[in-house]
Write a protein that holds these residues in place. Structure first.
Motif, PDB file in Angstrom:
ATOM      1  N   ILE A   1       0.875  -1.207  -0.040  1.00 54.73           N
ATOM      2  CA  ILE A   1       0.028  -0.219  -0.092  1.00 54.73           C
ATOM      3  C   ILE A   1       0.862   1.131   0.004  1.00 54.73           C
ATOM      4  O   ILE A   1       0.344   2.532  -0.289  1.00 54.73           O
ATOM      5  N   LEU A   2       2.102   1.192   0.155  1.00 57.67           N
ATOM      6  CA  LEU A   2       3.016   2.165   0.162  1.00 57.67           C
ATOM      7  C   LEU A   2       3.220   2.719  -1.362  1.00 57.67           C
ATOM      8  O   LEU A   2       3.347   1.671  -2.348  1.00 57.67           O
ATOM      9  N   SER A   3       3.520   4.040  -1.548  1.00 56.23           N
ATOM     10  CA  SER A   3       4.145   4.403  -3.018  1.00 56.23           C
ATOM     11  C   SER A   3       5.385   3.870  -3.173  1.00 56.23           C
ATOM     12  O   SER A   3       6.189   3.654  -2.106  1.00 56.23           O
ATOM     13  N   SER A   4       5.768   3.716  -4.463  1.00 57.51           N
ATOM     14  CA  SER A   4       7.337   3.120  -4.789  1.00 57.51           C
ATOM     15  C   SER A   4       8.150   4.204  -4.271  1.00 57.51           C
ATOM     16  O   SER A   4       9.222   3.694  -3.987  1.00 57.51           O
ATOM     17  N   VAL A   5       7.767   5.519  -4.196  1.00 58.04           N
ATOM     18  CA  VAL A   5       8.702   6.440  -3.726  1.00 58.04           C
ATOM     19  C   VAL A   5       9.077   6.438  -2.412  1.00 58.04           C
ATOM     20  O   VAL A   5      10.128   6.257  -1.910  1.00 58.04           O
ATOM     21  N   VAL A   6       8.071   5.923  -1.551  1.00 59.36           N
ATOM     22  CA  VAL A   6       8.047   5.967  -0.040  1.00 59.36           C
ATOM     23  C   VAL A   6       8.984   4.685   0.258  1.00 59.36           C
ATOM     24  O   VAL A   6       9.975   4.594   0.823  1.00 59.36           O
ATOM     25  N   ALA A   7       8.753   3.619  -0.568  1.00 56.82           N
ATOM     26  CA  ALA A   7       9.217   2.310  -0.474  1.00 56.82           C
ATOM     27  C   ALA A   7      10.903   2.425  -0.779  1.00 56.82           C
ATOM     28  O   ALA A   7      11.931   1.964  -0.013  1.00 56.82           O
TER      29      ALA A   7
ATOM     30  N   TYR B   1       6.273  -5.807  -3.411  1.00 61.54           N
ATOM     31  CA  TYR B   1       5.170  -6.448  -4.016  1.00 61.54           C
ATOM     32  C   TYR B   1       4.947  -7.753  -3.563  1.00 61.54           C
ATOM     33  O   TYR B   1       3.930  -8.419  -4.069  1.00 61.54           O
ATOM     34  N   ILE B   2       5.734  -8.041  -2.989  1.00 55.18           N
ATOM     35  CA  ILE B   2       5.708  -9.761  -2.365  1.00 55.18           C
ATOM     36  C   ILE B   2       4.057 -10.028  -1.674  1.00 55.18           C
ATOM     37  O   ILE B   2       3.655 -11.039  -1.989  1.00 55.18           O
ATOM     38  N   GLY B   3       3.773  -9.171  -0.826  1.00 52.53           N
ATOM     39  CA  GLY B   3       2.713  -9.109   0.002  1.00 52.53           C
ATOM     40  C   GLY B   3       1.418  -9.279  -1.109  1.00 52.53           C
ATOM     41  O   GLY B   3       0.483  -9.966  -0.726  1.00 52.53           O
ATOM     42  N   TYR B   4       1.422  -8.336  -2.137  1.00 52.26           N
ATOM     43  CA  TYR B   4       0.163  -8.406  -2.831  1.00 52.26           C
ATOM     44  C   TYR B   4       0.181  -9.721  -3.742  1.00 52.26           C
ATOM     45  O   TYR B   4      -1.092 -10.115  -3.616  1.00 52.26           O
ATOM     46  N   PHE B   5       1.091 -10.524  -4.142  1.00 54.89           N
ATOM     47  CA  PHE B   5       0.885 -11.570  -4.910  1.00 54.89           C
ATOM     48  C   PHE B   5       0.707 -12.742  -3.746  1.00 54.89           C
ATOM     49  O   PHE B   5      -0.010 -13.618  -4.237  1.00 54.89           O
ATOM     50  N   VAL B   6       1.214 -12.440  -2.575  1.00 55.47           N
ATOM     51  CA  VAL B   6       0.914 -13.685  -1.508  1.00 55.47           C
ATOM     52  C   VAL B   6      -0.708 -13.747  -1.208  1.00 55.47           C
ATOM     53  O   VAL B   6      -1.306 -14.819  -1.279  1.00 55.47           O
ATOM     54  N   ILE B   7      -1.448 -12.331  -1.314  1.00 61.41           N
ATOM     55  CA  ILE B   7      -2.669 -12.336  -0.940  1.00 61.41           C
ATOM     56  C   ILE B   7      -3.455 -13.007  -2.231  1.00 61.41           C
ATOM     57  O   ILE B   7      -4.602 -13.814  -2.080  1.00 61.41           O
ATOM     58  N   LEU B   8      -2.914 -12.753  -3.461  1.00 57.63           N
ATOM     59  CA  LEU B   8      -3.622 -13.443  -4.879  1.00 57.63           C
ATOM     60  C   LEU B   8      -3.651 -15.063  -4.592  1.00 57.63           C
ATOM     61  O   LEU B   8      -4.452 -15.626  -4.915  1.00 57.63           O
ATOM     62  N   PHE B   9      -2.314 -15.541  -4.054  1.00 58.13           N
ATOM     63  CA  PHE B   9      -2.227 -16.703  -4.081  1.00 58.13           C
ATOM     64  C   PHE B   9      -3.166 -17.489  -2.899  1.00 58.13           C
ATOM     65  O   PHE B   9      -3.629 -18.640  -2.951  1.00 58.13           O
TER      66      PHE B   9
ATOM     67  N   THR C   1       9.006  -1.133 -14.527  1.00 54.51           N
ATOM     68  CA  THR C   1       9.268  -0.301 -13.187  1.00 54.51           C
ATOM     69  C   THR C   1       9.878   0.995 -13.873  1.00 54.51           C
ATOM     70  O   THR C   1      10.845   0.968 -14.955  1.00 54.51           O
ATOM     71  N   PHE C   2       9.870   2.015 -12.869  1.00 59.31           N
ATOM     72  CA  PHE C   2      10.335   3.322 -13.103  1.00 59.31           C
ATOM     73  C   PHE C   2      10.849   4.146 -11.953  1.00 59.31           C
ATOM     74  O   PHE C   2      11.856   4.521 -11.641  1.00 59.31           O
ATOM     75  N   SER C   3       9.795   4.135 -11.016  1.00 58.21           N
ATOM     76  CA  SER C   3      10.033   5.241  -9.761  1.00 58.21           C
ATOM     77  C   SER C   3      11.288   4.524  -8.905  1.00 58.21           C
ATOM     78  O   SER C   3      11.966   5.648  -8.206  1.00 58.21           O
ATOM     79  N   THR C   4      11.502   3.255  -8.673  1.00 58.55           N
ATOM     80  CA  THR C   4      12.486   2.736  -7.972  1.00 58.55           C
ATOM     81  C   THR C   4      13.800   3.392  -8.799  1.00 58.55           C
ATOM     82  O   THR C   4      14.852   3.773  -7.964  1.00 58.55           O
TER      83      THR C   4
END
Length: 310
Positions: free
Chosen positions: A128-134, A184-192, A244-247
Motif C-alpha cells: 500500500i506504500l507508494s514506490s517513492v516511499v518504499a 510487491y511480495i505481499g500483494y502476490f501472496v494475497i492473490l495466491f 518499473t520506473f520510480s525505484t
C-alpha cells in the motif's frame, strides 16, 4: 407471445447496459487508446518537445537508431536499457513468483486464524506504500551506516565492510530488485491465498484418506488446481517488473543515469522529458508495449489448458 416479450426485455436490458458502459469506454479510450495511437504516430517523426518547427518525418528512422549496434557502448543506448530491463525482470519476477507461492501455502496451512490475519496484513503493508516511499526507506537501509550493511556483516561475520549498495553496479541492480521484491511480495501472496481458498477442502480430505503425503498433495493436487492463479500472478508480476520506473528514478542522482538502473522506462523519461526527443521516446514506448504484449501472449499460450474442474 411469451417468447417475443422475453426477447423485448432482453433488448431493453442490452440497450441500457450499453448506455451504462459508454462512459467507461470513453474514459478508457481517452486515457488508454488515444495515448497508444498517438505514441505510435509520433514514433515515425523527429519531434522535439519545445521546438516550434514542424516534426520531420523519419519513417522507421527512430526504430533503426534504437537498435543501432554502434551506439551500444553508451550507457544511454536502448540496447543497454533492454539488457538492464531483462536482468531486472528475471531477477525480480522469478523470486516473486516462487517465494509468494511458498509463503501463501505456509500461511494457508496455519491453524490459528489470528496468526493468518496478522501475517497477511504484515506482508501486504508494503504494497500500500507508494514506490517513492518504499525506495526512500530502503535508501536509508542501504546507507553505509544503515541496517543493510549491519545485517549482512553480522550474517557473514565481516564487521565494518561497506557493500556499496548504491554505488557498485552489481549491488545497485540487486538493490532495485530487493526494493521491488519487498514492496510487491505481499500483494502476490494475497492473490495466491485467494486461489488456495477456492480449492474445495473435500479434495484434501479425500487425499488424506488415500494416504497421500504433503509433498504429493502439493505437486499432484494444489499446484495443478492453482494453475489459473499462477498464470494470473506470473503475468501481473512480469508486467509490473517490465514497467518499473520510480525505484530506479529514486536511486538516480545527477548527471547521466548509470547503466544498471537505466531500464527502458527510465530511458524513455530521460530521452523524452530531459532531452526532449519525443519521437525517439515514443519509439521506445512502442517497443516496450510490443514486448509486454508478446510476452503476455507467450505466457498464455505456454500455460494454455482446459478449465479447472473440482
Amino acid at each position: 407471445m411469451g417468447t417475443k416479450k422475453y426477447r423485448g426485455i432482453e433488448r431493453k436490458q442490452a440497450r441500457w447496459g450499453f448506455v451504462f458502459v459508454i462512459p467507461a469506454m470513453l474514459f478508457f479510450s481517452l486515457f488508454s487508446f488515444y495515448p497508444i495511437i498517438n505514441a505510435i504516430f509520433t514514433s515515425f517523426f523527429d519531434k522535439r518537445a519545445l521546438s516550434k518547427l514542424p516534426p520531420k518525418f523519419l519513417g522507421l528512422g527512430n526504430y533503426i537508431r534504437l537498435f543501432d549496434p554502434s551506439r551500444a557502448s553508451s550507457d544511454l543506448s536502448f540496447l543497454n536499457s533492454l539488457k538492464s530491463t531483462v536482468v531486472f525482470t528475471l531477477g525480480t519476477f522469478i523470486p516473486l513468483l516462487i517465494v509468494s507461492l511458498i509463503l501463501a501455502v505456509f500461511i494457508s496451512n496455519l491453524s490459528s486464524g489470528k496468526t493468518k490475519k496478522f501475517l497477511q496484513i504484515s506482508y501486504y503493508c508494503p504494497a500500500i506504500l507508494s514506490s517513492v516511499v518504499a525506495a526512500t526507506i530502503w535508501m536509508i537501509i542501504f546507507d553505509p551506516r544503515g541496517l543493510g550493511n549491519q545485517w549482512l556483516n553480522a550474517l557473514m561475520n565481516t564487521p565494518g565492510v561497506d557493500r556499496r549498495w548504491l554505488v557498485d553496479p552489481v549491488m545497485e541492480q540487486v538493490s532495485t530488485m530487493v526494493i521491488y521484491f519487498w514492496k510487491y511480495i505481499g500483494y502476490f501472496v494475497i492473490l495466491f491465498i485467494t486461489g488456495l481458498a477456492s480449492i474445495p477442502p473435500t479434495i484434501y480430505e479425500a487425499s488424506t484418506i488415500d494416504g497421500a503425503t504433503k509433498s504429493q498433495v502439493f505437486w499432484r493436487i494444489t499446484l495443478p488446481l492453482l494453475k489459473p492463479t499462477v498464470v494470473l500472478v506470473s503475468v501481473m508480476a512480469m508486467l509490473q517488473c517490465l514497467k518499473t520506473f520510480s525505484t530506479q528514478y529514486m536511486l538516480y542522482t545527477n548527471g547521466a543515469p548509470r547503466a544498471p538502473i537505466n531500464v527502458i522506462t527510465f530511458n524513455i523519461y530521460v530521452t523524452g522529458i530531459r532531452d526532449q526527443y519525443l519521437g525517439r521516446a515514443s519509439a521506445m514506448s512502442v517497443v516496450l508495449f510490443i514486448m509486454m504484449l508478446l510476452l503476455t501472449l507467450l505466457q498464455f499460450k505456454t500455460t494454455k489448458s482446459e478449465n479447472v474442474e473440482y
